[in-house]
Design a protein around this motif. Structure first.
Motif, PDB file in Angstrom:
ATOM      1  N   GLU A   1      62.076  59.010  32.648  1.00 17.54           N
ATOM      2  CA  GLU A   1      61.279  59.567  33.743  1.00 17.54           C
ATOM      3  C   GLU A   1      60.640  58.458  34.579  1.00 17.54           C
ATOM      4  O   GLU A   1      60.676  58.495  35.811  1.00 17.54           O
ATOM      5  CB  GLU A   1      60.194  60.499  33.197  1.00 17.54           C
ATOM      6  CG  GLU A   1      59.349  61.124  34.293  1.00 17.54           C
ATOM      7  CD  GLU A   1      58.262  62.036  33.744  1.00 17.54           C
ATOM      8  OE1 GLU A   1      57.346  62.353  34.531  1.00 17.54           O
ATOM      9  OE2 GLU A   1      58.318  62.444  32.572  1.00 17.54           O
ATOM     10  N   ILE A   2      60.080  57.472  33.890  1.00 21.80           N
ATOM     11  CA  ILE A   2      59.420  56.364  34.592  1.00 21.80           C
ATOM     12  C   ILE A   2      60.429  55.612  35.444  1.00 21.80           C
ATOM     13  O   ILE A   2      60.201  55.356  36.627  1.00 21.80           O
ATOM     14  CB  ILE A   2      58.755  55.402  33.582  1.00 21.80           C
ATOM     15  CG1 ILE A   2      57.737  56.139  32.716  1.00 21.80           C
ATOM     16  CG2 ILE A   2      58.108  54.222  34.306  1.00 21.80           C
ATOM     17  CD1 ILE A   2      57.340  55.392  31.448  1.00 21.80           C
ATOM     18  N   SER A   3      61.553  55.251  34.847  1.00 23.50           N
ATOM     19  CA  SER A   3      62.540  54.467  35.590  1.00 23.50           C
ATOM     20  C   SER A   3      63.149  55.279  36.729  1.00 23.50           C
ATOM     21  O   SER A   3      63.465  54.734  37.786  1.00 23.50           O
ATOM     22  CB  SER A   3      63.612  53.902  34.661  1.00 23.50           C
ATOM     23  OG  SER A   3      64.272  54.915  33.953  1.00 23.50           O
TER      24      SER A   3
ATOM     25  N   HIS B   1      52.475  49.979  33.504  1.00 23.08           N
ATOM     26  CA  HIS B   1      51.576  50.322  32.399  1.00 23.08           C
ATOM     27  C   HIS B   1      52.201  51.385  31.499  1.00 23.08           C
ATOM     28  O   HIS B   1      52.201  51.259  30.267  1.00 23.08           O
ATOM     29  CB  HIS B   1      50.229  50.797  32.949  1.00 23.08           C
ATOM     30  CG  HIS B   1      49.298  51.313  31.912  1.00 23.08           C
ATOM     31  ND1 HIS B   1      48.751  50.500  30.936  1.00 23.08           N
ATOM     32  CD2 HIS B   1      48.837  52.567  31.681  1.00 23.08           C
ATOM     33  CE1 HIS B   1      47.986  51.238  30.144  1.00 23.08           C
ATOM     34  NE2 HIS B   1      48.023  52.492  30.574  1.00 23.08           N
ATOM     35  N   ARG B   2      52.747  52.437  32.109  1.00 23.64           N
ATOM     36  CA  ARG B   2      53.377  53.508  31.331  1.00 23.64           C
ATOM     37  C   ARG B   2      54.569  52.986  30.535  1.00 23.64           C
ATOM     38  O   ARG B   2      54.736  53.329  29.357  1.00 23.64           O
ATOM     39  CB  ARG B   2      53.818  54.637  32.259  1.00 23.64           C
ATOM     40  CG  ARG B   2      52.668  55.446  32.814  1.00 23.64           C
ATOM     41  CD  ARG B   2      53.068  56.422  33.914  1.00 23.64           C
ATOM     42  NE  ARG B   2      54.160  57.284  33.536  1.00 23.64           N
ATOM     43  CZ  ARG B   2      55.026  57.799  34.419  1.00 23.64           C
ATOM     44  NH1 ARG B   2      54.934  57.521  35.710  1.00 23.64           N
ATOM     45  NH2 ARG B   2      55.992  58.615  34.001  1.00 23.64           N
ATOM     46  N   ALA B   3      55.395  52.174  31.174  1.00 19.86           N
ATOM     47  CA  ALA B   3      56.585  51.651  30.489  1.00 19.86           C
ATOM     48  C   ALA B   3      56.200  50.751  29.319  1.00 19.86           C
ATOM     49  O   ALA B   3      56.779  50.851  28.228  1.00 19.86           O
ATOM     50  CB  ALA B   3      57.474  50.890  31.482  1.00 19.86           C
ATOM     51  N   LEU B   4      55.223  49.897  29.525  1.00 24.39           N
ATOM     52  CA  LEU B   4      54.802  48.980  28.450  1.00 24.39           C
ATOM     53  C   LEU B   4      54.132  49.734  27.302  1.00 24.39           C
ATOM     54  O   LEU B   4      54.226  49.303  26.148  1.00 24.39           O
ATOM     55  CB  LEU B   4      53.878  47.902  29.011  1.00 24.39           C
ATOM     56  CG  LEU B   4      54.565  46.921  29.969  1.00 24.39           C
ATOM     57  CD1 LEU B   4      53.528  46.053  30.667  1.00 24.39           C
ATOM     58  CD2 LEU B   4      55.598  46.081  29.249  1.00 24.39           C
ATOM     59  N   ALA B   5      53.463  50.844  27.600  1.00 25.11           N
ATOM     60  CA  ALA B   5      52.855  51.652  26.541  1.00 25.11           C
ATOM     61  C   ALA B   5      53.926  52.282  25.656  1.00 25.11           C
ATOM     62  O   ALA B   5      53.738  52.436  24.447  1.00 25.11           O
ATOM     63  CB  ALA B   5      51.967  52.739  27.154  1.00 25.11           C
TER      64      ALA B   5
END
Length: 132
Positions: free
Chosen positions: A114-116, A67-71
């Motif tokens: 950060e997400i990855s 969700h965070r990455a797609l945002a």
């Protein structure tokens, strides 16, 4: 700058079936769900009448991170889910997981770092769990 490897990898003394079970359990503990499962061996036998050693692809998703990455970058969707593979190669069981830092790096979006990195840490632990 050093190029990151596309995948984390380990060779294990676990059987193919044991490694698959260990990966599933570890993925669940890390908050991933397995969205897809591709039995490459069976697919190639059916479609091409080719015999090969066992090879399974687990398409794993960590919903909060996806969700965070797609945002941040909707185009990241083409790089999802995070694939984990278990295979037999030259008589040894091999477990691999995509390296999200390397893969998401293709998008050149610093906001994804950060997400990855977080997802990469979780996938490294999945791979580590397969070591016997």
């Amino acid at each position: 700058m050093t190029q990151e490897s596309i995948a984390f990898e380990t060779t294990t003394s676990l059987s193919f079936e044991e490694a698959v079970a260990r990966c599933r359990e570890s993925l669940m503990q890390e908050g991933f769900g397995v969205l897809t499962e591709i039995d490459v061996r069976a697919t190639l036998k059916k479609k091409l009448d080719v015999d090969r050693e066992p090879f399974l692809i687990l398409g794993a998703c960590h919903p909060p991170s996806a969700h965070r990455a797609l945002a941040v970058a909707p185009e990241a969707g083409v790089l999802l889910p995070c694939n984990v593979t278990v295979s037999v190669e030259e008589g040894q069981t091999v477990v691999r997981a995509m390296n999200p830092v390397a893969v998401m790096g293709l998008l050149a979006r610093p906001e994804l770092a950060e997400i990855s990195g977080e997802v990469g840490g979780a996938l490294r632990r999945v791979i580590d769990s397969a070591r016997a």
